[in-house]
Design a protein around this motif. Structure first.
Motif, PDB file in Angstrom:
ATOM      1  N   ASN A  13      43.493   3.531  65.946  1.00  0.00           N
ATOM      2  CA  ASN A  13      41.922   3.344  66.323  1.00  0.00           C
ATOM      3  C   ASN A  13      41.477   4.086  67.808  1.00  0.00           C
ATOM      4  O   ASN A  13      41.610   4.737  68.696  1.00  0.00           O
ATOM      5  N   ALA A  14      39.926   4.068  67.087  1.00  0.00           N
ATOM      6  CA  ALA A  14      39.171   5.226  68.251  1.00  0.00           C
ATOM      7  C   ALA A  14      38.093   4.724  68.259  1.00  0.00           C
ATOM      8  O   ALA A  14      37.558   4.375  67.289  1.00  0.00           O
ATOM      9  N   VAL A  15      38.016   3.913  69.268  1.00  0.00           N
ATOM     10  CA  VAL A  15      36.863   3.442  69.966  1.00  0.00           C
ATOM     11  C   VAL A  15      35.892   3.472  70.904  1.00  0.00           C
ATOM     12  O   VAL A  15      35.907   5.002  71.555  1.00  0.00           O
ATOM     13  N   ASP A  35      31.679   7.510  77.772  1.00  0.00           N
ATOM     14  CA  ASP A  35      30.916   8.564  77.004  1.00  0.00           C
ATOM     15  C   ASP A  35      31.730   9.565  75.747  1.00  0.00           C
ATOM     16  O   ASP A  35      31.153  10.324  75.938  1.00  0.00           O
ATOM     17  N   LYS A  36      32.817   8.659  75.074  1.00  0.00           N
ATOM     18  CA  LYS A  36      33.705   9.082  74.045  1.00  0.00           C
ATOM     19  C   LYS A  36      34.501   7.734  73.574  1.00  0.00           C
ATOM     20  O   LYS A  36      34.438   7.245  73.856  1.00  0.00           O
ATOM     21  N   TRP A  37      35.321   9.203  72.895  1.00  0.00           N
ATOM     22  CA  TRP A  37      35.960   8.172  72.014  1.00  0.00           C
ATOM     23  C   TRP A  37      37.272   7.634  72.949  1.00  0.00           C
ATOM     24  O   TRP A  37      37.711   8.408  73.513  1.00  0.00           O
ATOM     25  N   VAL A  38      37.725   6.568  72.511  1.00  0.00           N
ATOM     26  CA  VAL A  38      39.307   6.444  73.388  1.00  0.00           C
ATOM     27  C   VAL A  38      39.825   5.563  72.794  1.00  0.00           C
ATOM     28  O   VAL A  38      39.854   5.102  71.239  1.00  0.00           O
ATOM     29  N   TRP A  39      41.422   5.862  72.921  1.00  0.00           N
ATOM     30  CA  TRP A  39      42.648   6.258  72.226  1.00  0.00           C
ATOM     31  C   TRP A  39      43.509   4.609  72.044  1.00  0.00           C
ATOM     32  O   TRP A  39      43.212   4.198  73.680  1.00  0.00           O
ATOM     33  N   PHE A  62      33.748  16.050  64.169  1.00  0.00           N
ATOM     34  CA  PHE A  62      34.192  14.762  63.238  1.00  0.00           C
ATOM     35  C   PHE A  62      34.270  14.131  64.793  1.00  0.00           C
ATOM     36  O   PHE A  62      34.480  13.512  64.467  1.00  0.00           O
ATOM     37  N   TRP A  63      34.410  14.782  66.614  1.00  0.00           N
ATOM     38  CA  TRP A  63      34.860  13.326  66.977  1.00  0.00           C
ATOM     39  C   TRP A  63      33.361  13.688  67.616  1.00  0.00           C
ATOM     40  O   TRP A  63      32.858  12.660  68.938  1.00  0.00           O
ATOM     41  N   GLN A  64      31.855  13.671  67.509  1.00  0.00           N
ATOM     42  CA  GLN A  64      30.931  14.026  67.563  1.00  0.00           C
ATOM     43  C   GLN A  64      30.631  12.185  68.792  1.00  0.00           C
ATOM     44  O   GLN A  64      31.277  11.259  67.583  1.00  0.00           O
ATOM     45  N   SER A  65      29.728  11.935  69.331  1.00  0.00           N
ATOM     46  CA  SER A  65      28.944  10.595  69.568  1.00  0.00           C
ATOM     47  C   SER A  65      28.938  10.215  68.588  1.00  0.00           C
ATOM     48  O   SER A  65      27.105  10.777  67.907  1.00  0.00           O
ATOM     49  N   PRO A  66      28.931   8.790  68.475  1.00  0.00           N
ATOM     50  CA  PRO A  66      28.062   8.404  67.337  1.00  0.00           C
ATOM     51  C   PRO A  66      26.298   7.701  67.376  1.00  0.00           C
ATOM     52  O   PRO A  66      25.943   7.230  66.657  1.00  0.00           O
ATOM     53  N   TYR A  67      25.721   8.075  68.630  1.00  0.00           N
ATOM     54  CA  TYR A  67      24.915   8.022  69.081  1.00  0.00           C
ATOM     55  C   TYR A  67      24.021   9.021  68.786  1.00  0.00           C
ATOM     56  O   TYR A  67      22.851   9.595  69.652  1.00  0.00           O
TER      57      TYR A  67
END
Length: 406
Positions: free
Chosen positions: A276-278, A284-288, A397-402
């Motif tokens: 998962n990436a949350v 301010d980033k995706w976490v493994w 692809f890894w852009q912030s959802p915000y």
């Protein structure tokens, strides 16, 4: 010492479908079990005899049974690897090298290779100085040194024409997610700590609530509520993909933006891995996060890392730290060397995500179109799978959802 490749062999035997359930393989299985007992006693000569007899028994099986055991009707590479090890420990150096050569011929281009394990396996120390052995090791390194394969991948590149869809995430007020949050009391599970502690508490809860079983059949209803209840009712587990989908829905229910991410090798032989990436607003980033192994990854300062950051650190050699309590089903501790340097180095060549992250993402529902997927690939790489949209734009692809789309 119980060997990792020996375990893989036994798993292959028991997971081989109809052949494992016939009356024709028990003599083969019995010989392998006897070999294990001789290993415990340090009687490697007798162990080798069991392997030699097992090889004869297997060769005499009808083609119809051997092809149910493996696609080409031949023994898996792990059988020959272990035989080479036991020949080495029995002092039969020439036979050990020859068997190791046969192992390499068997696996190259067909099976995965745990090259770091081979390099450190003390069972092979008696033959490491042999020139033939070193030549075989060089062949295996070009194929099974997954960190080198990852390092040789082309870089990503921002696309000049942006055709990649924007990833979308279900809102926590979705009625199914609200029910999930209430039914399993996810607020209590997440706890009253900071954001990171909530993310990790939810991961650990899923890890402990549902055991991992890589050989299990996927359920038809693939949402967290249905899968948790199924596993409790039948006393079964699910594979890494289903575990990641369970955790994904728990995160969405708690208001986190989350995806389940399929991590793929350059060429698929036996398996890939799904984690998962949350998104952490604090960092301010995706976490493994990985519910299969209760695993997360940090830098040298203890800061949680993203999938993208782990991949780049594997490529450039910067430090990576695996949490100390990473484990498989609370039975086996997981190490940084195996989990990151081998297993995930193999499985981070490219990654795939569904366009929508939602409740029942992969449940087949009448009238609903099939889910679309996007793969982030090194520039110029084309994977075997065709039903995915490809991009080499890692920023998008890894852009912030915000973040608003540019």
């Amino acid at each position: 010492m119980m060997k990792r490749l020996f375990l893989l062999l036994l798993l292959a035997v028991t997971a081989s479908g109809a052949a494992a359930q016939t009356d024709s393989l028990p003599p083969f299985d019995a010989l392998l079990n006897r070999a294990r007992e001789f290993v415990k006693q340090g009687d490697y000569a007798s162990c080798v005899k069991c392997y030699e007899e097992a090889e004869k028994v297997f060769a005499e099986l009808p083609d119809s049974l051997r092809t149910q055991f493996s696609d080409d009707g031949e023994l898996f590479g792990g059988f020959y690897y272990n035989k080479a090890c036991y020949l080495s420990m029995a002092g039969r150096r020439k036979a050990a090298v020859g068997t190791f050569e046969h192992y390499a011929d068997r696996v190259i281009g067909r099976e995965e290779v745990d090259f770091p394990w081979i390099c450190q396996d003390s069972d092979l120390d008696n033959i490491r100085s042999d020139k033939r052995f070193r030549r075989v090791l060089e062949r295996l390194s070009q194929y099974g040194d997954y960190k080198s394969v990852l390092c040789s991948a082309a870089p990503y590149r921002a696309d000049s024409v942006d055709t990649m869809p924007r990833f979308r995430y279900a809102a926590p007020n979705d009625r199914n997610l609200v029910r999930l949050r209430w039914k399993f009391d996810l607020d209590s599970i997440a706890g009253a700590g900071d954001e990171i502690s909530k993310i990790l508490n939810l991961m650990t809860w899923v890890h402990d609530a549902v055991r991992h079983d890589g050989g299990s059949d996927n359920p038809s209803e693939r949402n967290a509520e249905a899968m948790i209840e199924l596993c409790r009712r039948e006393g079964r587990g699910v594979n890494c993909r289903m575990l990641a989908q369970i955790l994904n829905e728990c995160y969405l229910a708690m208001g986190f933006k989350s995806r389940f991410v399929t991590c793929m090798p350059r060429k698929l032989f036996n398996d890939c891995h799904v984690i998962n990436a949350v998104y952490s607003a604090t960092l301010d980033k995706w976490v493994w996060v990985d519910p299969t192994f209760n695993a997360y990854v940090m830098d040298e300062n203890g800061t949680l890392l993203s999938i993208a950051e782990v991949r780049e650190r594997l490529r450039d050699g910067r430090p990576l730290v695996l949490n100390e309590d990473a484990n498989w089903n609370r039975k086996e501790a997981e190490t940084k060397e195996h989990y990151l340097d081998y297993y995930m180095a193999k499985n981070l060549y490219y990654v795939v995500c569904s366009e929508w992250s939602m409740y029942n993402t992969e449940t087949r529902c009448e009238g609903r179109p099939r889910m679309s997927y996007v793969a982030l690939v090194p520039e110029g790489f084309r994977p075997d799978e065709s039903a995915v949209q490809l991009t080499s734009d890692d920023r998008r692809f890894w852009q912030s959802p915000y973040e608003e789309t540019n």
